[in-house]
Enzyme design. Structure first.
Site, PDB file in Angstrom:
ATOM      1  N   ASP A   1     -11.526   2.638   3.712  1.00  0.00           N
ATOM      2  CA  ASP A   1     -11.870   1.216   3.685  1.00  0.00           C
ATOM      3  C   ASP A   1     -13.392   1.023   3.694  1.00  0.00           C
ATOM      4  OD1 ASP A   1     -10.383  -1.043   3.294  1.00  0.00           O
ATOM      5  OD2 ASP A   1      -9.740  -1.284   5.361  1.00  0.00           O
TER       6      ASP A   1
ATOM      7  N   LYS B   1       0.836  -1.211   0.000  1.00  0.00           N
ATOM      8  CA  LYS B   1       0.000   0.000   0.000  1.00  0.00           C
ATOM      9  C   LYS B   1       0.869   1.259   0.000  1.00  0.00           C
ATOM     10  CE  LYS B   1      -3.939  -2.248   2.196  1.00  0.00           C
ATOM     11  NZ  LYS B   1      -4.521  -2.759   3.438  1.00  0.00           N
TER      12      LYS B   1
ATOM     13  N   GLN C   1      -5.122  -1.215   9.575  1.00  0.00           N
ATOM     14  CA  GLN C   1      -4.978  -2.578   9.062  1.00  0.00           C
ATOM     15  C   GLN C   1      -5.576  -3.572  10.070  1.00  0.00           C
ATOM     16  OE1 GLN C   1      -3.634  -3.464   5.998  1.00  0.00           O
ATOM     17  NE2 GLN C   1      -4.237  -5.541   6.472  1.00  0.00           N
TER      18      GLN C   1
END
Length: 297
Positions: A122, A55, A99
């Site tokens: 997200d 990422k 994460q």
């Protein structure tokens, strides 16, 4: 019997990344705006480490501002929440990604609840899930959006297709069902407790597997010519007994790939399919978030 056509995630991910890089250059040149992504990683889970590194690398390659916060395994809930609160108000950061999974005993729910919805790249906050469910503009979870890009590029219009989603997680199953509904599919959400799951899957023109069980969906569960999107990432021992005895593992999806390839019309490989799209869409979401925050439609 003809083999299913592979839906190559690499091809579509490269295209999305090129579009993102062009858009980032345009925002910098015309508006003095550099989209910024902050990724928060707690602990040292090897799979998460790989994801987070990729990422970071890809966001820098697209010309974005990229920050990775690596916190030790023993980080407290208060410390993690303090960092998220700081990122919420940081003007250089347009997208925040925590994460998951977090190491025990950290609780992800209050952390996600704290995220400013406009920075939630997200798409996991209740606000973004609600916007998606109501058909309003939202930041949508990256994996489902990646699946939709692949389906549209492969099949064209999805209107009128029967879609079956196996799995009901908030990260994949539920949001992709909403996106398929918006694309005018007739959608069934199935799961481990669905009666006659193979029969339900056989009705699908589009079958999305997101259950997290290795090779659960067999070839005879698939309607001939269907598009099969395999979201699963499962580590299993090698089929070769010698390699298995050495403790070596490989990554497989939720679909029995060889069997399915002989029946389906299109199929995503694992690895090399949906996973590559996830990071590309994360970059796309960060640019979208930066535009929204700057008042640029």
């Amino acid at each position: 019997m003809a083999q299913a056509q592979l839906i190559d995630g690499k091809v579509y991910a490269e295209r999305v990344r090129a579009e993102v890089a062009a858009e980032v250059a345009e925002l910098k040149a015309n508006h003095g705006l550099q989209p910024g992504l902050a990724v928060v990683l707690v602990g040292d889970d090897p799979a998460s480490q790989i994801y987070v590194r990729s990422k970071g690398e890809q966001s820098l390659a697209a010309g974005m501002h990229s920050v990775t916060h690596r916190l030790p395994e023993d980080t407290t809930q208060a410390e993690l929440e303090r960092l998220v609160a700081e990122l919420n108000v940081d003007p250089l950061i347009h997208g925040i990604l925590v994460q998951l999974p977090l190491p025990k005993p950290l609780d992800e729910k209050p952390v996600l609840a704290m995220l400013t919805p406009d920075k939630d790249v997200d798409g996991l906050t209740v606000a973004n899930a609600g916007r998606l469910a109501n058909g309003l503009p939202a930041l949508v979870p990256c994996t489902p959006m990646g699946c939709m890009i692949m389906l549209r590029e492969t099949m064209g219009s999805l209107a009128g297709k029967r879609a079956v989603v196996v799995g009901r997680s908030v990260l994949v199953g539920r949001p992709i069902a909403q996106l398929l509904l918006q694309a005018d599919c007739t959608v069934t959400i199935a799961h481990s407790r669905t009666a006659d799951l193979p029969g339900v899957c056989r009705e699908a023109d589009i079958l999305v597997a997101a259950v997290g069980r290795p090779r659960m969906i067999r070839g005879d569960w698939i309607k001939p010519g269907a598009a099969v999107i395999d979201v699963g990432i499962n580590r299993v021992p090698f089929d070769d007994p010698v390699k298995a005895a050495e403790g070596r593992t490989k990554v497989v999806g939720d679909v029995a790939f060889k069997e399915a390839s002989e029946v389906a019309g299109w199929i995503t490989p694992v690895p090399g399919g949906v996973g590559l799209m996830t990071v590309a869409v994360l970059l796309q979401n960060t640019v979208k978030a930066a535009r929204m925050q700057a008042g640029l439609a």
